[in-house]
Design an enzyme around this catalytic site. Structure first.
Site, PDB file in Angstrom:
ATOM      1  N   ARG A 141       0.853  -1.206   0.000  1.00  0.00           N
ATOM      2  CA  ARG A 141       0.000   0.000   0.000  1.00  0.00           C
ATOM      3  C   ARG A 141       0.884   1.249   0.000  1.00  0.00           C
ATOM      4  NH1 ARG A 141      -1.431   1.545   4.571  1.00  0.00           N
ATOM      5  NH2 ARG A 141      -2.424  -0.351   5.323  1.00  0.00           N
ATOM      6  N   TYR A 188     -14.997  17.453 -16.123  1.00  0.00           N
ATOM      7  CA  TYR A 188     -15.419  16.056 -16.256  1.00  0.00           C
ATOM      8  C   TYR A 188     -16.605  15.774 -15.311  1.00  0.00           C
ATOM      9  CZ  TYR A 188     -14.951  10.967 -15.743  1.00  0.00           C
ATOM     10  OH  TYR A 188     -15.180   9.623 -15.676  1.00  0.00           O
ATOM     11  N   ASP A 213      -6.159  19.500 -14.512  1.00  0.00           N
ATOM     12  CA  ASP A 213      -6.470  18.170 -15.013  1.00  0.00           C
ATOM     13  C   ASP A 213      -5.988  18.121 -16.466  1.00  0.00           C
ATOM     14  OD1 ASP A 213      -7.634  15.885 -16.071  1.00  0.00           O
ATOM     15  OD2 ASP A 213      -9.475  16.072 -14.907  1.00  0.00           O
ATOM     16  N   LYS A 230      -6.966   7.045 -19.489  1.00  0.00           N
ATOM     17  CA  LYS A 230      -7.159   7.573 -20.838  1.00  0.00           C
ATOM     18  C   LYS A 230      -5.851   7.473 -21.635  1.00  0.00           C
ATOM     19  CE  LYS A 230     -10.988   8.329 -18.712  1.00  0.00           C
ATOM     20  NZ  LYS A 230     -11.384   9.594 -18.142  1.00  0.00           N
TER      21      LYS A 230
HETATM   22  C1  LIG Z   1     -11.872  10.026 -16.855  1.00  0.00           C
HETATM   23  C2  LIG Z   1     -11.519  11.345 -16.351  1.00  0.00           C
HETATM   24  C3  LIG Z   1     -11.339  11.584 -14.979  1.00  0.00           C
HETATM   25  C4  LIG Z   1     -11.572  10.517 -13.924  1.00  0.00           C
HETATM   26  O1  LIG Z   1     -10.638   9.483 -13.993  1.00  0.00           O
HETATM   27  P1  LIG Z   1     -10.955   7.953 -13.616  1.00  0.00           P
HETATM   28  O2  LIG Z   1      -9.662   7.274 -13.945  1.00  0.00           O
HETATM   29  O3  LIG Z   1     -12.107   7.509 -14.446  1.00  0.00           O
HETATM   30  O4  LIG Z   1     -11.261   7.927 -12.157  1.00  0.00           O
HETATM   31  C5  LIG Z   1     -10.978  12.853 -14.587  1.00  0.00           C
HETATM   32  N1  LIG Z   1     -10.809  13.846 -15.477  1.00  0.00           N
HETATM   33  C6  LIG Z   1     -10.981  13.655 -16.798  1.00  0.00           C
HETATM   34  C7  LIG Z   1     -10.786  14.792 -17.746  1.00  0.00           C
HETATM   35  C8  LIG Z   1     -11.340  12.408 -17.290  1.00  0.00           C
HETATM   36  O5  LIG Z   1     -11.540  12.232 -18.601  1.00  0.00           O
END
Ligand SMILES: *Cc1c(COP(=O)(O)O)cnc(C)c1O
Length: 394
Positions: A58, A110, A182, A207
């Site tokens: 962890r 998001y 982000d 992604k």
């Molecule tokens: C998918 C996404 C998230 C969240 O991420 P997860 O891995 O699904 O928890 C946050 N910000 C953006 C822009 C995203 O496309």
């Protein structure tokens, strides 16, 4: 004669070299060229408290450490913490703030971020949502609300709005607020927010960074040592850590990030231009098109325009539905950033958690379709869209 002894550090290399070689060093004990998956929860100690830097997975795991080294190098950051998902990375950021803090947040973030902030952390912090593409509005809001944190997503999802990261970081720094960006849509290949003045960069590794639609993961990067220690303390205390196997998969996926991003962007530009000319399309949003409202800022702060396209189809929900049912190569699915092309309907799918009234205000109408353009052959992608347009003609 003195021999030149300057050793090149792997971190001095260019992006695609670092993607392969930082954290990708051969295994020193066996020579295996690929890093081992340390599928272990615990580590043997020679005497109580005497160990090789690893006690419990962890807290630390050697496969995850390699991934963190690689990602830090790609974002030109001092520190990286890999988490179990993008949203758990966001949760850690929220916990670094004192209870009662004010957060200024972009109004087109998001859907999951919006849900996390408004339904989980709204009892701990105060959130104000504003249009961060408008620097003047951000300046006024910083003065009015005195935020501890400014949260930017650029480009946003799904409207692909672009905020001037550098200008906003300057305003925030003056007001002693930190900025978290982000950077999921651009990946470190096309945009490096820390170099534009941000304190924290966040990624959903689910992604583009992993890029193969087989892992859910998140990452936090920063140059601030105190914050990095806090991220570690929180992650270790709360527990959203990434498994050794998932870390290994991302370490594998990230090797081709540069190649993939180039291919995504090249295909997306062609698709965007095709859509722009199509008689059944009302309008197209792609940062690479000169018609994009923030195209100039995109050009300034990004080195490419990415693989995401949003477009409005003529004929409302009926035409959208028919179109989404008619594509064969584009898979109808949530998520984005994988090598394969995906298509989705934000109002019904990814952004259903955003109230309809707010969706409409943001422009997320029922005829809005989002594409995550993959790296398939461009002619096949265009033929697929063509077929779907013909079938959805009323
Ligand atoms: C998918 C996404 C998230 C969240 O991420 P997860 O891995 O699904 O928890 C946050 N910000 C953006 C822009 C995203 O496309």
């Amino acid at each position: 004669m003195t021999k030149k002894t300057t050793k090149t550090k792997k971190n001095d290399h260019a992006f695609s070299t670092k993607a392969l070689h930082v954290g990708g060093e051969p295994d020193p004990t066996t020579g295996a060229i690929m890093p081992p998956i340390y599928q272990t929860s615990t580590y043997v100690q020679s005497s109580p408290g005497i160990h090789k830097g690893y006690e419990y997975t962890r807290s630390h795991n050697p496969t995850r450490t390699r991934l963190e080294q690689c990602l830090a190098a790609l974002e030109n950051a001092k520190h990286c913490h890999v988490t179990a998902s993008g949203l758990s990375a966001e949760m850690l950021i929220m916990h670094t703030l004192k209870p009662g803090s004010t957060i200024l947040c972009g109004d087109d973030v998001y859907g999951g971020t919006y849900r996390l902030f408004t339904t989980v952390f709204s009892s701990l912090h105060k959130f104000h949502f504003i249009d961060t593409t408008n620097v003047k509005a951000v300046e006024a809001a910083i003065k009015k609300h005195k935020p501890a944190l400014v949260w930017l997503e650029s480009p946003t999802n799904p409207m692909l709005k672009i905020s001037d990261i550098e200008a906003i970081c300057k305003l925030a720094t003056k007001a002693k607020a930190i900025v978290a960006v982000d950077n999921t849509f651009m990946s470190p290949y096309f945009q490096k927010p820390l170099e534009l003045g941000a304190t924290i960069v966040l990624h959903s590794m689910t992604k583009y960074i992993n890029g193969h639609s087989d892992v859910v993961g998140g990452a936090l990067m920063t140059n601030d040592e105190k914050l990095s220690k806090e991220f570690f303390r929180l992650q270790n205390s709360i527990g959203p850590c990434m498994s050794p196997f998932d870390s290994w998969l991302v370490l594998r996926g990230v090797k081709t990030l540069a190649l993939r991003m180039e291919a995504h962007a090249k295909n997306a530009m062609i698709v965007a231009q095709y859509l722009e000319k199509h008689p059944q399309v009302e309008s197209v949003v792609y940062p690479g098109l000169t018609t994009h409202p923030q195209h100039k800022i995109a050009k300034k702060q990004m080195s490419g325009y990415g693989g995401m396209i949003t477009f409005f189809i003529k004929g409302g929900l009926k035409a959208s539905r028919k179109f989404l049912e008619s594509v064969e190569l584009f898979a109808l699915a949530e998520s984005l950033g994988g090598v394969e092309s995906l298509i989705e309907h934000p109002a019904i799918m990814t952004h259903a958690s955003v109230p309809k009234k707010i969706r409409e205000e943001l422009g997320i109408h029922d005829n809005l379709i989002r594409l995550s353009v993959g790296i398939e052959d461009i002619d096949d992608l265009l033929a697929d869209l063509d077929r779907a347009f013909k079938k959805s003609k009323s």
